[in-house]
Enzyme design. Structure first.
Site, PDB file in Angstrom:
ATOM      1  N   PRO A  11      37.815  31.217  27.985  1.00  8.83           N
ATOM      2  CA  PRO A  11      36.393  30.981  27.737  1.00  8.83           C
ATOM      3  C   PRO A  11      35.862  31.632  26.463  1.00  8.83           C
ATOM      4  CG  PRO A  11      36.701  32.569  29.517  1.00  8.83           C
ATOM      5  CD  PRO A  11      38.048  31.964  29.219  1.00  8.83           C
ATOM      6  N   ARG A  19      30.948  33.426  16.812  1.00  8.08           N
ATOM      7  CA  ARG A  19      30.681  34.354  17.913  1.00  8.08           C
ATOM      8  C   ARG A  19      31.056  35.788  17.511  1.00  8.08           C
ATOM      9  NH1 ARG A  19      35.141  35.192  22.603  1.00  8.08           N
ATOM     10  NH2 ARG A  19      33.923  36.612  23.884  1.00  8.08           N
ATOM     11  N   ASN A  73      45.697  33.771  25.530  1.00  8.79           N
ATOM     12  CA  ASN A  73      44.501  34.590  25.359  1.00  8.79           C
ATOM     13  C   ASN A  73      43.516  34.074  26.398  1.00  8.79           C
ATOM     14  OD1 ASN A  73      42.220  35.987  24.718  1.00  8.79           O
ATOM     15  ND2 ASN A  73      42.254  35.503  22.526  1.00  8.79           N
ATOM     16  N   HIS A  79      40.344  39.939  32.449  1.00  4.66           N
ATOM     17  CA  HIS A  79      39.908  41.150  33.146  1.00  4.66           C
ATOM     18  C   HIS A  79      39.459  40.882  34.577  1.00  4.66           C
ATOM     19  CE1 HIS A  79      39.960  42.289  28.975  1.00  4.66           C
ATOM     20  NE2 HIS A  79      38.954  41.486  28.698  1.00  4.66           N
ATOM     21  N   ASP A  86      48.161  34.855  39.575  1.00  2.00           N
ATOM     22  CA  ASP A  86      49.022  34.203  40.574  1.00  2.00           C
ATOM     23  C   ASP A  86      49.715  32.972  39.983  1.00  2.00           C
ATOM     24  OD1 ASP A  86      48.404  36.110  42.448  1.00  2.00           O
ATOM     25  OD2 ASP A  86      46.978  34.871  43.557  1.00  2.00           O
ATOM     26  N   GLU A  97      50.855  37.915  25.988  1.00  2.85           N
ATOM     27  CA  GLU A  97      49.390  38.022  26.058  1.00  2.85           C
ATOM     28  C   GLU A  97      48.845  38.388  24.679  1.00  2.85           C
ATOM     29  OE1 GLU A  97      48.208  40.992  28.892  1.00  2.85           O
ATOM     30  OE2 GLU A  97      46.087  40.879  28.325  1.00  2.85           O
ATOM     31  N   SER A 101      40.820  41.140  19.476  1.00  2.00           N
ATOM     32  CA  SER A 101      40.296  42.507  19.359  1.00  2.00           C
ATOM     33  C   SER A 101      41.230  43.486  20.062  1.00  2.00           C
ATOM     34  CB  SER A 101      38.895  42.573  19.982  1.00  2.00           C
ATOM     35  OG  SER A 101      38.966  42.280  21.371  1.00  2.00           O
ATOM     36  N   ARG A 110      37.269  46.197  29.814  1.00  2.00           N
ATOM     37  CA  ARG A 110      38.248  45.349  29.095  1.00  2.00           C
ATOM     38  C   ARG A 110      39.642  45.956  29.091  1.00  2.00           C
ATOM     39  NH1 ARG A 110      35.003  41.386  26.514  1.00  2.00           N
ATOM     40  NH2 ARG A 110      32.957  42.240  26.082  1.00  2.00           N
TER      41      ARG A 110
HETATM   42  C1  DQA Z   1      39.383  38.638  23.885  1.00  2.00           C
HETATM   43  C2  DQA Z   1      38.947  39.974  24.504  1.00  2.00           C
HETATM   44  C3  DQA Z   1      38.216  39.741  25.799  1.00  2.00           C
HETATM   45  O1  DQA Z   1      37.794  40.985  26.362  1.00  2.00           O
HETATM   46  C4  DQA Z   1      36.971  38.899  25.566  1.00  2.00           C
HETATM   47  O2  DQA Z   1      36.315  38.626  26.788  1.00  2.00           O
HETATM   48  C5  DQA Z   1      37.282  37.647  24.833  1.00  2.00           C
HETATM   49  C6  DQA Z   1      38.210  37.698  23.711  1.00  2.00           C
HETATM   50  C7  DQA Z   1      40.029  38.843  22.493  1.00  2.00           C
HETATM   51  O3  DQA Z   1      40.684  37.914  22.034  1.00  2.00           O
HETATM   52  O4  DQA Z   1      39.832  39.879  21.868  1.00  2.00           O
HETATM   53  O5  DQA Z   1      36.695  36.602  25.077  1.00  2.00           O
HETATM   54  O6  DQA Z   1      40.350  38.046  24.718  1.00  2.00           O
END
Ligand code: DQA
Length: 148
Positions: A11, A19, A73, A79, A86, A97, A101, A110
């Protein structure tokens, strides 16, 4: 035969480029996809690059995935989503993964990742470059699997 790597995005990642640019930078998801496609080409891989804001859709994609490996991602679902964990556990392919950020430097909520419980490794904090680092890591993993 060329292997396919799925690259699934959760999302709000459709909003990349506009964003919270101080955190996520100015590259759009389309920019990241085209960079991944060119790096994948050099690694002799194909990519299946997708994004959804819908948790159930991500679960369905993970269940039905035909790829040799998954770069994920999961955005905020990282989180919160036991359902995604699952689904990952039900599919034996290796998972890398990715987060743009450094999730360990941000709010405490996070720092917990359900995806990490099923991932071979985690790349975070390198912005869009994390995706191509993940593709290189995946190429090594797939190569090691193929070796006799
Ligand atoms: C994210 C980090 C997540 O905490 C956040 O909700 C995102 C982006 C990242 O790519 O840094 O939507 O996955």
């Amino acid at each position: 035969m060329v292997s396919t790597v799925a690259i699934f995005n959760g999302p709000n990642l459709n909003l990349l480029g506009t964003r919270e640019t101080e955190i996520y930078g100015r590259d759009s998801l389309a920019d990241i996809e085209s960079e991944c496609a060119s790096v994948a080409d050099g690694l002799d891989l194909e990519i299946d690059f997708r994004q959804s804001n819908d948790e159930g859709k991500l679960v369905g994609w993970i269940q039905e995935m035909c790829a040799a490996g998954l770069i994920l991602n999961a955005g905020a679902y990282t989180h919160t989503s036991v359902a995604i964990l699952d689904a990952l556990r039900a599919n034996p392919v290796p998972v890398v993964e990715v987060h743009l950020s450094n999730i360990h430097q941000r709010e405490s909520f996070r720092r917990r990742s359900y995806v990490s419980l099923a991932a071979r490794g985690v790349i975070c904090g390198f912005g869009p470059h994390g995706y191509t680092l993940a593709l290189n890591a995946m190429a090594k993993l797939l190569h090691a699997r193929k070796a006799p």
